[in-house]
Design a protein around this motif. Structure first.
Motif, PDB file in Angstrom:
ATOM      1  N   MET A   1       0.852  -1.175   0.000  1.00  0.00           N
ATOM      2  CA  MET A   1       0.000   0.000   0.000  1.00  0.00           C
ATOM      3  C   MET A   1       0.897   1.238   0.000  1.00  0.00           C
ATOM      4  SD  MET A   1      -3.284   0.201   2.516  1.00  0.00           S
ATOM      5  CE  MET A   1      -3.647  -1.545   2.455  1.00  0.00           C
ATOM      6  N   ARG A   2       0.662   2.102  -0.990  1.00  0.00           N
ATOM      7  CA  ARG A   2       1.474   3.309  -1.113  1.00  0.00           C
ATOM      8  C   ARG A   2       0.591   4.541  -1.241  1.00  0.00           C
ATOM      9  NH1 ARG A   2       5.393   1.392  -5.905  1.00  0.00           N
ATOM     10  NH2 ARG A   2       3.546   0.254  -6.505  1.00  0.00           N
ATOM     11  N   LYS A   3       1.184   5.679  -0.935  1.00  0.00           N
ATOM     12  CA  LYS A   3       0.483   6.949  -1.063  1.00  0.00           C
ATOM     13  C   LYS A   3      -0.092   7.079  -2.470  1.00  0.00           C
ATOM     14  CE  LYS A   3       1.152  11.896  -0.640  1.00  0.00           C
ATOM     15  NZ  LYS A   3       2.090  12.973  -0.359  1.00  0.00           N
ATOM     16  N   GLY A   4      -1.370   7.413  -2.551  1.00  0.00           N
ATOM     17  CA  GLY A   4      -2.047   7.596  -3.822  1.00  0.00           C
ATOM     18  C   GLY A   4      -2.798   6.371  -4.318  1.00  0.00           C
ATOM     19  N   THR A  22     -14.046   2.336   0.045  1.00  0.00           N
ATOM     20  CA  THR A  22     -13.090   2.621  -1.019  1.00  0.00           C
ATOM     21  C   THR A  22     -12.317   3.850  -0.588  1.00  0.00           C
ATOM     22  OG1 THR A  22     -14.570   1.690  -2.684  1.00  0.00           O
ATOM     23  CG2 THR A  22     -12.806   3.122  -3.483  1.00  0.00           C
ATOM     24  N   ILE A  23     -10.989   3.723  -0.545  1.00  0.00           N
ATOM     25  CA  ILE A  23     -10.152   4.804  -0.021  1.00  0.00           C
ATOM     26  C   ILE A  23      -9.011   5.148  -0.976  1.00  0.00           C
ATOM     27  CG2 ILE A  23     -10.648   4.142   2.370  1.00  0.00           C
ATOM     28  CD1 ILE A  23      -7.734   2.995   2.462  1.00  0.00           C
ATOM     29  N   ARG A  24      -8.488   6.364  -0.829  1.00  0.00           N
ATOM     30  CA  ARG A  24      -7.242   6.783  -1.483  1.00  0.00           C
ATOM     31  C   ARG A  24      -6.239   7.043  -0.375  1.00  0.00           C
ATOM     32  NH1 ARG A  24      -5.872  11.721  -1.892  1.00  0.00           N
ATOM     33  NH2 ARG A  24      -7.991  12.470  -2.108  1.00  0.00           N
ATOM     34  N   VAL A  25      -5.145   6.321  -0.396  1.00  0.00           N
ATOM     35  CA  VAL A  25      -4.149   6.381   0.675  1.00  0.00           C
ATOM     36  C   VAL A  25      -3.437   7.726   0.657  1.00  0.00           C
ATOM     37  CG1 VAL A  25      -2.060   5.325   1.616  1.00  0.00           C
ATOM     38  CG2 VAL A  25      -3.825   3.878   0.572  1.00  0.00           C
ATOM     39  N   ILE A  26      -3.372   8.361   1.843  1.00  0.00           N
ATOM     40  CA  ILE A  26      -2.650   9.619   2.018  1.00  0.00           C
ATOM     41  C   ILE A  26      -1.303   9.356   2.681  1.00  0.00           C
ATOM     42  CG2 ILE A  26      -2.661  11.850   3.208  1.00  0.00           C
ATOM     43  CD1 ILE A  26      -5.772  11.764   2.899  1.00  0.00           C
ATOM     44  N   ALA A  27      -1.301   8.518   3.730  1.00  0.00           N
ATOM     45  CA  ALA A  27      -0.065   8.188   4.449  1.00  0.00           C
ATOM     46  C   ALA A  27      -0.228   6.834   5.123  1.00  0.00           C
ATOM     47  CB  ALA A  27       0.247   9.255   5.489  1.00  0.00           C
ATOM     48  N   VAL A  28       0.900   6.154   5.316  1.00  0.00           N
ATOM     49  CA  VAL A  28       0.899   4.841   5.953  1.00  0.00           C
ATOM     50  C   VAL A  28       1.934   4.834   7.066  1.00  0.00           C
ATOM     51  CG1 VAL A  28       1.234   2.365   5.603  1.00  0.00           C
ATOM     52  CG2 VAL A  28       0.281   3.748   3.758  1.00  0.00           C
ATOM     53  N   SER A  29       1.531   4.364   8.262  1.00  0.00           N
ATOM     54  CA  SER A  29       2.471   4.165   9.364  1.00  0.00           C
ATOM     55  C   SER A  29       2.455   2.687   9.734  1.00  0.00           C
ATOM     56  CB  SER A  29       2.083   5.030  10.571  1.00  0.00           C
ATOM     57  OG  SER A  29       0.945   4.495  11.216  1.00  0.00           O
ATOM     58  N   ASP A  30       3.149   2.325  10.793  1.00  0.00           N
ATOM     59  CA  ASP A  30       3.177   0.929  11.231  1.00  0.00           C
ATOM     60  C   ASP A  30       1.798   0.432  11.649  1.00  0.00           C
ATOM     61  OD1 ASP A  30       5.886   0.716  10.757  1.00  0.00           O
ATOM     62  OD2 ASP A  30       6.447   1.169  12.827  1.00  0.00           O
ATOM     63  N   ALA A  35      -6.300   8.147   5.093  1.00  0.00           N
ATOM     64  CA  ALA A  35      -6.826   8.063   3.733  1.00  0.00           C
ATOM     65  C   ALA A  35      -8.051   8.947   3.553  1.00  0.00           C
ATOM     66  CB  ALA A  35      -7.200   6.622   3.424  1.00  0.00           C
ATOM     67  N   TYR A  36      -8.326   9.256   2.287  1.00  0.00           N
ATOM     68  CA  TYR A  36      -9.593   9.868   1.945  1.00  0.00           C
ATOM     69  C   TYR A  36     -10.561   8.725   1.672  1.00  0.00           C
ATOM     70  CZ  TYR A  36     -13.332  12.337  -0.331  1.00  0.00           C
ATOM     71  OH  TYR A  36     -14.576  12.826  -0.633  1.00  0.00           O
ATOM     72  N   CYS A  37     -11.680   8.705   2.363  1.00  0.00           N
ATOM     73  CA  CYS A  37     -12.679   7.656   2.203  1.00  0.00           C
ATOM     74  C   CYS A  37     -13.759   8.155   1.241  1.00  0.00           C
ATOM     75  CB  CYS A  37     -13.286   7.307   3.561  1.00  0.00           C
ATOM     76  SG  CYS A  37     -14.574   6.047   3.468  1.00  0.00           S
ATOM     77  N   TYR A  38     -13.847   7.514   0.079  1.00  0.00           N
ATOM     78  CA  TYR A  38     -14.871   7.888  -0.905  1.00  0.00           C
ATOM     79  C   TYR A  38     -16.268   7.522  -0.414  1.00  0.00           C
ATOM     80  CZ  TYR A  38     -11.077   8.689  -4.195  1.00  0.00           C
ATOM     81  OH  TYR A  38      -9.953   9.174  -4.818  1.00  0.00           O
ATOM     82  N   THR A  39     -16.361   6.509   0.422  1.00  0.00           N
ATOM     83  CA  THR A  39     -17.653   6.078   0.949  1.00  0.00           C
ATOM     84  C   THR A  39     -18.248   7.146   1.859  1.00  0.00           C
ATOM     85  OG1 THR A  39     -16.831   3.803   0.869  1.00  0.00           O
ATOM     86  CG2 THR A  39     -18.829   4.198   2.153  1.00  0.00           C
ATOM     87  N   LYS A  40     -17.420   7.688   2.774  1.00  0.00           N
ATOM     88  CA  LYS A  40     -17.885   8.709   3.723  1.00  0.00           C
ATOM     89  C   LYS A  40     -17.652  10.133   3.229  1.00  0.00           C
ATOM     90  CE  LYS A  40     -19.236   5.900   6.982  1.00  0.00           C
ATOM     91  NZ  LYS A  40     -20.589   5.866   7.497  1.00  0.00           N
ATOM     92  N   LYS A  41     -16.914  10.268   2.108  1.00  0.00           N
ATOM     93  CA  LYS A  41     -16.582  11.582   1.537  1.00  0.00           C
ATOM     94  C   LYS A  41     -15.850  12.470   2.544  1.00  0.00           C
ATOM     95  CE  LYS A  41     -20.214  11.612  -1.933  1.00  0.00           C
ATOM     96  NZ  LYS A  41     -20.750  10.304  -1.848  1.00  0.00           N
ATOM     97  N   ALA A  42     -14.876  11.855   3.233  1.00  0.00           N
ATOM     98  CA  ALA A  42     -14.088  12.579   4.237  1.00  0.00           C
ATOM     99  C   ALA A  42     -12.781  11.834   4.482  1.00  0.00           C
ATOM    100  CB  ALA A  42     -14.866  12.688   5.539  1.00  0.00           C
ATOM    101  N   GLN A  43     -11.849  12.556   5.080  1.00  0.00           N
ATOM    102  CA  GLN A  43     -10.586  11.936   5.469  1.00  0.00           C
ATOM    103  C   GLN A  43     -10.804  11.089   6.715  1.00  0.00           C
ATOM    104  OE1 GLN A  43      -6.980  14.342   4.974  1.00  0.00           O
ATOM    105  NE2 GLN A  43      -6.542  13.858   7.099  1.00  0.00           N
ATOM    106  N   ARG A  44     -10.198   9.910   6.748  1.00  0.00           N
ATOM    107  CA  ARG A  44     -10.343   8.985   7.874  1.00  0.00           C
ATOM    108  C   ARG A  44      -9.001   8.349   8.196  1.00  0.00           C
ATOM    109  NH1 ARG A  44     -14.917  10.926   8.455  1.00  0.00           N
ATOM    110  NH2 ARG A  44     -16.850   9.763   8.444  1.00  0.00           N
ATOM    111  N   ILE A  45      -8.899   7.809   9.406  1.00  0.00           N
ATOM    112  CA  ILE A  45      -7.736   7.032   9.817  1.00  0.00           C
ATOM    113  C   ILE A  45      -8.219   5.620  10.115  1.00  0.00           C
ATOM    114  CG2 ILE A  45      -5.943   6.744  11.554  1.00  0.00           C
ATOM    115  CD1 ILE A  45      -5.840   9.798  11.764  1.00  0.00           C
ATOM    116  N   PHE A  46      -7.572   4.638   9.508  1.00  0.00           N
ATOM    117  CA  PHE A  46      -7.941   3.240   9.648  1.00  0.00           C
ATOM    118  C   PHE A  46      -6.831   2.484  10.376  1.00  0.00           C
ATOM    119  CE2 PHE A  46     -10.031   4.852   5.869  1.00  0.00           C
ATOM    120  CZ  PHE A  46     -11.326   4.405   6.025  1.00  0.00           C
TER     121      PHE A  46
END
Length: 61
Positions: A1-4, A22-30, A35-46
């Protein structure tokens, strides 16, 4: 999983509800994916530990 990357997730939230996102990855940590969540139309942390399944829809090269 990579940014974008655009990913489809099966996710278990903190209330133990399972959802498909369905998400677009913004950043990944351990432990987390920001990510931006297209389902919720907002930025989320998973939380990675709560991802039950995933499929890459579009990989950024």
């Amino acid at each position: 999983m990579r940014k974008g990357d655009i990913i489809q997730l099966i996710y278990l939230d903190k209330k133990n509800n399972i959802s498909q996102r369905t998400i677009r990855v913004i950043a990944v940590s351990d432990s987390y994916i920001k990510a931006y969540c297209y389902t919720k139309k907002a930025q989320r942390i998973f939380k990675k530990e709560n991802i039950l399944g995933s499929k890459i829809i579009k990989r950024v090269v």
